[in-house]
Design a protein around this motif. Structure first.
Motif, PDB file in Angstrom:
ATOM      1  N   GLU A 175      24.571  23.601 -34.209  1.00 61.02           N
ATOM      2  CA  GLU A 175      25.746  22.750 -34.036  1.00 61.02           C
ATOM      3  C   GLU A 175      26.572  22.673 -35.317  1.00 61.02           C
ATOM      4  OE1 GLU A 175      24.458  19.039 -32.442  1.00 61.02           O
ATOM      5  OE2 GLU A 175      24.005  19.913 -30.474  1.00 61.02           O
ATOM      6  N   ASN A 176      25.914  22.807 -36.480  1.00 61.29           N
ATOM      7  CA  ASN A 176      26.670  22.832 -37.739  1.00 61.29           C
ATOM      8  C   ASN A 176      27.566  24.059 -37.813  1.00 61.29           C
ATOM      9  OD1 ASN A 176      25.526  20.457 -38.611  1.00 61.29           O
ATOM     10  ND2 ASN A 176      23.853  21.489 -39.686  1.00 61.29           N
ATOM     11  N   LEU A 177      27.080  25.191 -37.328  1.00 60.10           N
ATOM     12  CA  LEU A 177      27.882  26.402 -37.305  1.00 60.10           C
ATOM     13  C   LEU A 177      29.109  26.220 -36.413  1.00 60.10           C
ATOM     14  CD1 LEU A 177      28.260  29.443 -37.948  1.00 60.10           C
ATOM     15  CD2 LEU A 177      26.910  29.883 -35.879  1.00 60.10           C
ATOM     16  N   PHE A 178      28.906  25.608 -35.246  1.00 59.01           N
ATOM     17  CA  PHE A 178      30.033  25.359 -34.352  1.00 59.01           C
ATOM     18  C   PHE A 178      31.024  24.379 -34.972  1.00 59.01           C
ATOM     19  CE2 PHE A 178      27.386  27.059 -30.853  1.00 59.01           C
ATOM     20  CZ  PHE A 178      28.310  27.977 -30.368  1.00 59.01           C
ATOM     21  N   ALA A 179      30.538  23.426 -35.747  1.00 60.98           N
ATOM     22  CA  ALA A 179      31.434  22.480 -36.417  1.00 60.98           C
ATOM     23  C   ALA A 179      32.334  23.206 -37.421  1.00 60.98           C
ATOM     24  CB  ALA A 179      30.628  21.390 -37.114  1.00 60.98           C
ATOM     25  N   PHE A 180      31.770  24.140 -38.171  1.00 60.84           N
ATOM     26  CA  PHE A 180      32.581  24.914 -39.109  1.00 60.84           C
ATOM     27  C   PHE A 180      33.561  25.829 -38.384  1.00 60.84           C
ATOM     28  CE2 PHE A 180      29.052  24.009 -42.141  1.00 60.84           C
ATOM     29  CZ  PHE A 180      29.828  23.358 -43.083  1.00 60.84           C
ATOM     30  N   VAL A 181      33.132  26.410 -37.273  1.00 60.63           N
ATOM     31  CA  VAL A 181      34.029  27.274 -36.498  1.00 60.63           C
ATOM     32  C   VAL A 181      35.192  26.460 -35.935  1.00 60.63           C
ATOM     33  CG1 VAL A 181      34.202  28.687 -34.408  1.00 60.63           C
ATOM     34  CG2 VAL A 181      32.276  28.996 -35.959  1.00 60.63           C
ATOM     35  N   VAL A 182      34.899  25.270 -35.417  1.00 61.46           N
ATOM     36  CA  VAL A 182      35.963  24.403 -34.884  1.00 61.46           C
ATOM     37  C   VAL A 182      36.926  24.011 -35.993  1.00 61.46           C
ATOM     38  CG1 VAL A 182      36.413  22.113 -33.932  1.00 61.46           C
ATOM     39  CG2 VAL A 182      34.671  23.550 -32.906  1.00 61.46           C
ATOM     40  N   GLY A 183      36.397  23.660 -37.163  1.00 60.02           N
ATOM     41  CA  GLY A 183      37.264  23.324 -38.298  1.00 60.02           C
ATOM     42  C   GLY A 183      38.136  24.492 -38.715  1.00 60.02           C
ATOM     43  N   GLY A 184      37.570  25.690 -38.731  1.00 58.25           N
ATOM     44  CA  GLY A 184      38.343  26.877 -39.068  1.00 58.25           C
ATOM     45  C   GLY A 184      39.428  27.165 -38.035  1.00 58.25           C
TER      46      GLY A 184
END
Length: 115
Positions: free
Chosen positions: A2-11
Protein backbone atom coordinates in the motif's frame (compact mmCIF):
# COMPACT_ATOMS: atom_id res chain seq x y z
CA UNK A 1 2.37 -2.79 -1.01
CA UNK A 2 0.00 0.00 0.00
CA UNK A 3 2.97 2.34 0.54
CA UNK A 4 4.00 1.77 -3.07
CA UNK A 5 0.50 2.63 -4.26
CA UNK A 6 0.57 5.77 -2.11
CA UNK A 7 3.74 6.95 -3.85
CA UNK A 8 2.29 6.09 -7.27
CA UNK A 9 -0.89 8.06 -6.49
CA UNK A 10 1.20 11.02 -5.32
CA UNK A 11 3.28 10.87 -8.49
CA UNK A 12 0.18 10.71 -10.66
CA UNK A 13 -1.37 13.70 -8.87
CA UNK A 14 1.86 15.69 -9.26
CA UNK A 15 2.07 14.81 -12.96
CA UNK A 16 -1.58 15.70 -13.49
CA UNK A 17 -1.19 19.08 -11.80
CA UNK A 18 1.94 19.80 -13.84
CA UNK A 19 0.13 18.95 -17.08
CA UNK A 20 -2.94 21.00 -16.13
CA UNK A 21 -0.80 24.09 -15.51
CA UNK A 22 0.64 24.04 -19.04
CA UNK A 23 -0.55 26.53 -21.66
CA UNK A 24 -1.73 23.93 -24.15
CA UNK A 25 -5.36 22.84 -23.91
CA UNK A 26 -4.45 19.34 -25.10
CA UNK A 27 -2.05 18.98 -22.18
CA UNK A 28 -4.83 20.18 -19.90
CA UNK A 29 -7.04 17.31 -21.05
CA UNK A 30 -4.18 14.82 -20.63
CA UNK A 31 -3.77 16.16 -17.10
CA UNK A 32 -7.48 15.60 -16.47
CA UNK A 33 -7.17 12.01 -17.64
CA UNK A 34 -4.19 11.38 -15.37
CA UNK A 35 -6.00 13.08 -12.48
CA UNK A 36 -9.03 10.81 -12.88
CA UNK A 37 -6.79 7.74 -13.00
CA UNK A 38 -5.02 8.90 -9.85
CA UNK A 39 -8.35 9.36 -8.08
CA UNK A 40 -9.46 5.89 -9.16
CA UNK A 41 -6.23 4.35 -7.86
CA UNK A 42 -6.64 6.26 -4.60
CA UNK A 43 -10.16 4.90 -4.13
CA UNK A 44 -8.96 1.40 -4.96
CA UNK A 45 -6.06 1.63 -2.50
CA UNK A 46 -8.21 3.10 0.29
CA UNK A 47 -10.54 0.09 0.00
CA UNK A 48 -7.71 -2.16 1.11
CA UNK A 49 -5.70 -4.57 -0.98
CA UNK A 50 -7.04 -7.90 0.21
CA UNK A 51 -7.04 -11.15 -1.67
CA UNK A 52 -10.01 -12.57 0.11
CA UNK A 53 -13.12 -14.50 -0.65
CA UNK A 54 -16.05 -12.86 -2.42
CA UNK A 55 -18.29 -10.84 -0.09
CA UNK A 56 -20.88 -13.57 0.42
CA UNK A 57 -22.46 -14.28 3.80
CA UNK A 58 -23.00 -17.98 4.49
CA UNK A 59 -26.49 -19.06 5.40
CA UNK A 60 -27.22 -18.77 9.10
CA UNK A 61 -24.53 -16.14 9.79
CA UNK A 62 -24.95 -12.38 10.19
CA UNK A 63 -21.51 -11.42 8.94
CA UNK A 64 -18.99 -12.94 6.56
CA UNK A 65 -16.53 -15.43 7.95
CA UNK A 66 -12.90 -14.48 7.38
CA UNK A 67 -11.35 -11.83 5.19
CA UNK A 68 -13.41 -10.55 2.27
CA UNK A 69 -12.78 -8.16 -0.60
CA UNK A 70 -14.75 -4.93 -0.32
CA UNK A 71 -16.88 -4.44 -3.47
CA UNK A 72 -17.76 -0.77 -2.81
CA UNK A 73 -14.48 0.76 -4.05
CA UNK A 74 -14.72 -1.33 -7.20
CA UNK A 75 -18.25 -0.10 -7.86
CA UNK A 76 -17.19 3.50 -7.24
CA UNK A 77 -14.28 3.12 -9.64
CA UNK A 78 -16.50 1.67 -12.37
CA UNK A 79 -18.83 4.64 -11.99
CA UNK A 80 -15.91 7.06 -12.03
CA UNK A 81 -14.53 5.48 -15.22
CA UNK A 82 -17.82 6.04 -17.01
CA UNK A 83 -18.07 9.64 -15.81
CA UNK A 84 -14.45 10.43 -16.70
CA UNK A 85 -14.95 8.97 -20.19
CA UNK A 86 -17.94 11.27 -20.68
CA UNK A 87 -15.95 14.29 -19.51
CA UNK A 88 -13.07 13.29 -21.78
CA UNK A 89 -15.35 12.98 -24.81
CA UNK A 90 -16.89 16.39 -24.09
CA UNK A 91 -13.46 17.99 -23.62
CA UNK A 92 -12.12 16.54 -26.87
CA UNK A 93 -15.10 17.86 -28.83
CA UNK A 94 -14.79 21.25 -27.12
CA UNK A 95 -11.07 21.45 -27.90
CA UNK A 96 -11.65 20.46 -31.51
CA UNK A 97 -14.28 23.17 -31.93
CA UNK A 98 -12.10 25.78 -30.20
CA UNK A 99 -9.17 24.87 -32.46
CA UNK A 100 -11.37 25.27 -35.54
CA UNK A 101 -12.49 28.73 -34.45
CA UNK A 102 -9.24 30.11 -33.02
CA UNK A 103 -6.63 28.10 -34.92
CA UNK A 104 -4.44 27.43 -31.88
CA UNK A 105 -4.54 25.43 -28.69
CA UNK A 106 -2.75 28.02 -26.55
CA UNK A 107 -4.74 29.25 -23.57
CA UNK A 108 -3.36 32.80 -23.88
CA UNK A 109 -4.60 33.07 -27.47
CA UNK A 110 -8.03 31.92 -26.32
CA UNK A 111 -8.16 34.79 -23.84
CA UNK A 112 -7.59 37.34 -26.59
CA UNK A 113 -10.77 36.26 -28.39
CA UNK A 114 -13.00 37.48 -25.54
CA UNK A 115 -15.05 40.54 -26.29
Amino acid sequence: MENLFAFVVGGLYATALFMMLRRSVVKLVIGLIILSNAANLLIFTSGGLVRGAPPLIPEGLYQPAGTIADPLPQALILTAIVISFGVLAFAVVLIHRAYEVIGADDVNEMKSTDS
